[in-house]
Scaffold this motif. Structure first.
Motif, short mmCIF file in Angstrom:
data_model
loop_
_atom_site.label_atom_id
_atom_site.label_comp_id
_atom_site.label_asym_id
_atom_site.label_seq_id
_atom_site.Cartn_x
_atom_site.Cartn_y
_atom_site.Cartn_z
N ALA A 163 -119.67 22.66 59.09
CA ALA A 163 -120.71 23.64 58.79
C ALA A 163 -121.82 23.06 57.93
O ALA A 163 -122.97 23.49 58.00
N ASN A 164 -121.50 22.07 57.10
CA ASN A 164 -122.50 21.43 56.25
C ASN A 164 -123.06 20.14 56.85
O ASN A 164 -123.82 19.43 56.18
N GLU A 165 -122.66 19.84 58.09
CA GLU A 165 -123.13 18.65 58.81
C GLU A 165 -122.90 17.38 58.00
O GLU A 165 -123.78 16.53 57.82
N ILE A 166 -121.70 17.28 57.47
CA ILE A 166 -121.29 16.12 56.69
C ILE A 166 -119.87 15.78 57.13
O ILE A 166 -119.19 16.59 57.76
N VAL A 198 -113.05 16.65 64.46
CA VAL A 198 -113.55 15.52 63.69
C VAL A 198 -114.55 14.70 64.51
O VAL A 198 -115.55 14.20 63.97
N ARG A 199 -114.31 14.56 65.80
CA ARG A 199 -115.27 13.83 66.64
C ARG A 199 -116.62 14.54 66.64
O ARG A 199 -117.66 13.90 66.65
N GLY A 200 -116.58 15.86 66.63
CA GLY A 200 -117.80 16.64 66.47
C GLY A 200 -118.73 16.59 67.66
O GLY A 200 -118.46 15.97 68.70
N LYS A 201 -119.86 17.24 67.49
CA LYS A 201 -120.90 17.25 68.51
C LYS A 201 -121.64 15.91 68.49
O LYS A 201 -121.63 15.19 67.50
N GLY A 203 -124.14 13.25 67.73
CA GLY A 203 -125.07 13.15 66.61
C GLY A 203 -124.50 13.56 65.27
O GLY A 203 -125.13 13.32 64.24
N TYR A 204 -123.32 14.17 65.27
CA TYR A 204 -122.71 14.58 64.01
C TYR A 204 -122.00 13.37 63.37
O TYR A 204 -121.43 12.53 64.08
N PRO A 205 -121.99 13.30 62.04
CA PRO A 205 -121.26 12.21 61.38
C PRO A 205 -119.76 12.41 61.51
O PRO A 205 -119.28 13.52 61.71
N ARG A 206 -119.05 11.32 61.42
CA ARG A 206 -117.58 11.36 61.48
C ARG A 206 -117.01 10.36 60.47
O ARG A 206 -117.71 9.45 60.04
N PRO A 207 -115.76 10.52 60.08
CA PRO A 207 -115.19 9.59 59.09
C PRO A 207 -115.17 8.16 59.61
O PRO A 207 -114.90 7.90 60.78
N ARG A 208 -115.44 7.25 58.71
CA ARG A 208 -115.41 5.83 59.08
C ARG A 208 -113.99 5.28 59.07
O ARG A 208 -113.65 4.38 59.84
N TYR A 209 -113.14 5.83 58.18
CA TYR A 209 -111.80 5.27 58.00
C TYR A 209 -110.73 6.33 58.26
O TYR A 209 -110.93 7.53 58.00
N LEU A 210 -109.60 5.87 58.74
CA LEU A 210 -108.41 6.69 58.97
C LEU A 210 -107.25 6.08 58.20
O LEU A 210 -106.98 4.88 58.30
N SER A 249 -113.07 2.91 62.25
CA SER A 249 -113.47 3.38 63.57
C SER A 249 -114.36 2.35 64.27
O SER A 249 -115.12 1.62 63.63
N ASN A 250 -114.26 2.32 65.60
CA ASN A 250 -115.16 1.46 66.37
C ASN A 250 -116.44 2.18 66.78
O ASN A 250 -117.29 1.62 67.45
N LEU A 251 -116.57 3.44 66.35
CA LEU A 251 -117.78 4.21 66.65
C LEU A 251 -118.85 3.92 65.61
O LEU A 251 -118.54 3.56 64.48
N LYS A 252 -120.09 4.12 65.96
CA LYS A 252 -121.19 3.68 65.10
C LYS A 252 -121.72 4.74 64.15
O LYS A 252 -122.33 4.43 63.15
N LEU A 253 -121.49 6.00 64.48
CA LEU A 253 -122.06 7.06 63.64
C LEU A 253 -121.03 7.48 62.60
O LEU A 253 -120.11 8.23 62.87
N PHE A 254 -121.18 6.97 61.40
CA PHE A 254 -120.20 7.23 60.35
C PHE A 254 -120.73 8.25 59.36
O PHE A 254 -121.90 8.62 59.38
N ALA A 255 -119.84 8.66 58.46
CA ALA A 255 -120.21 9.63 57.44
C ALA A 255 -121.23 9.05 56.49
O ALA A 255 -121.07 7.92 56.02
#
Length: 257
Positions: A163-166, A198-201, A203-210, A249-255
């Motif tokens: 909801a806070n786009e974070i 967590v994956r989100g829409k 363009g949304y940020p996601r956690p870098r670490y698990l 994560s191997n994804l580029k859009l991080f928190a």
């Protein structure tokens, strides 16, 4: 603190706090969420704080299996070694849901505890811990923040982060339990509710670490529960018999990039 993770200076908002500002000033929701560690089905497990304090300074624990009394007892009897609370504050649902009115606490009672008669009263505590003067600098940071919420882990993530786009910088999935463990969904399943959220829409940020692991032989946790977190960072020992691994994560859009 984990040497393989980035070092972060202690945030100013945390340094400047005192007992009166914690109790009476405006609740700093965005500061608490920024670069935080999110731990659903947390119980009173101190491992994320033990290993990650210093890399991160804000920890958000969520679990609907602990009452106020049980949490207070755990903090009094166990707490965090070398730390004492500056102050403990009740946080209202309105303060948590400043962005939009999602019935966060109501989600606790809808279809949870299918195998139990328990219905815990929802609550939220914000606690700021300070390192004891007798402890050396290498014991851990001077301060860290703990937000403990008695609510559902999926609904809380949506209400606070989505909801806070974070996003939190790290999410901890440590033997969460499902089915007879009391959890209505499987947090470790890569296509279940939490992972999907967590994956989100786009363009949304996601956690870098698990942070993923639990009790049992090390081979149980040789691979991450969510496949996109496939870069190993560190193997850790869990309190008791078990292990935890930190993955990137191997994804580029991080928190918070």
């Amino acid at each position: 603190m984990i040497e393989q993770l980035p070092y972060m200076e202690e945030p100013e908002w945390l340094i400047e706090l005192n007992r009166l500002s914690i109790l009476y000033n405006e609740f700093p929701l965005k500061s608490i969420l920024y670069r935080s560690v999110y731990y659903p089905a947390a119980g009173v497990d101190g491992d994320p704080v033990k290993y990650l304090a210093g890399n991160f300074y804000s920890f958000v624990y969520v679990d609907y299996g602990y009452s106020r009394e049980e949490l207070s007892k755990a903090l009094t009897q166990r707490g965090f070694r070398g730390y004492k609370p500056i102050a403990i504050r009740d946080v209202t649902e309105q303060e948590l849901l400043a962005c939009r009115p999602i019935p966060l606490f109501l989600s606790v009672k809808k279809n949870r505890f299918r195998f139990s008669n328990q219905e815990p009263e929802p609550f939220c505590y914000w606690i700021v811990f300070q390192r004891l003067d007798v402890m050396p600098d290498n014991h851990g940071p001077k301060r860290f923040s703990l937000l403990y919420i008695c609510a559902d882990g999926v609904a809380t993530y949506e209400a606070l982060y989505t909801a806070n786009e974070i996003a939190p910088s790290c999410i901890a999935i440590i033997q969460p339990g499902h089915g007879f463990g009391g959890n209505w969904t499987n947090f470790e399943a890569p296509h279940d509710s939490l992972a999907w959220l967590v994956r989100g829409k786009p363009g949304y940020p996601r956690p870098r670490y698990l942070m993923n692991g639990g009790i049992g032989p090390k081979e149980f946790y040789r691979t991450p529960c969510w496949p996109e977190y496939n870069r190993p960072i560190r193997l850790l020992l869990k309190a008791g018999q078990g292990s935890i691994r930190i993955w990137e994560s191997n994804l580029k859009l991080f928190a918070n990039d």
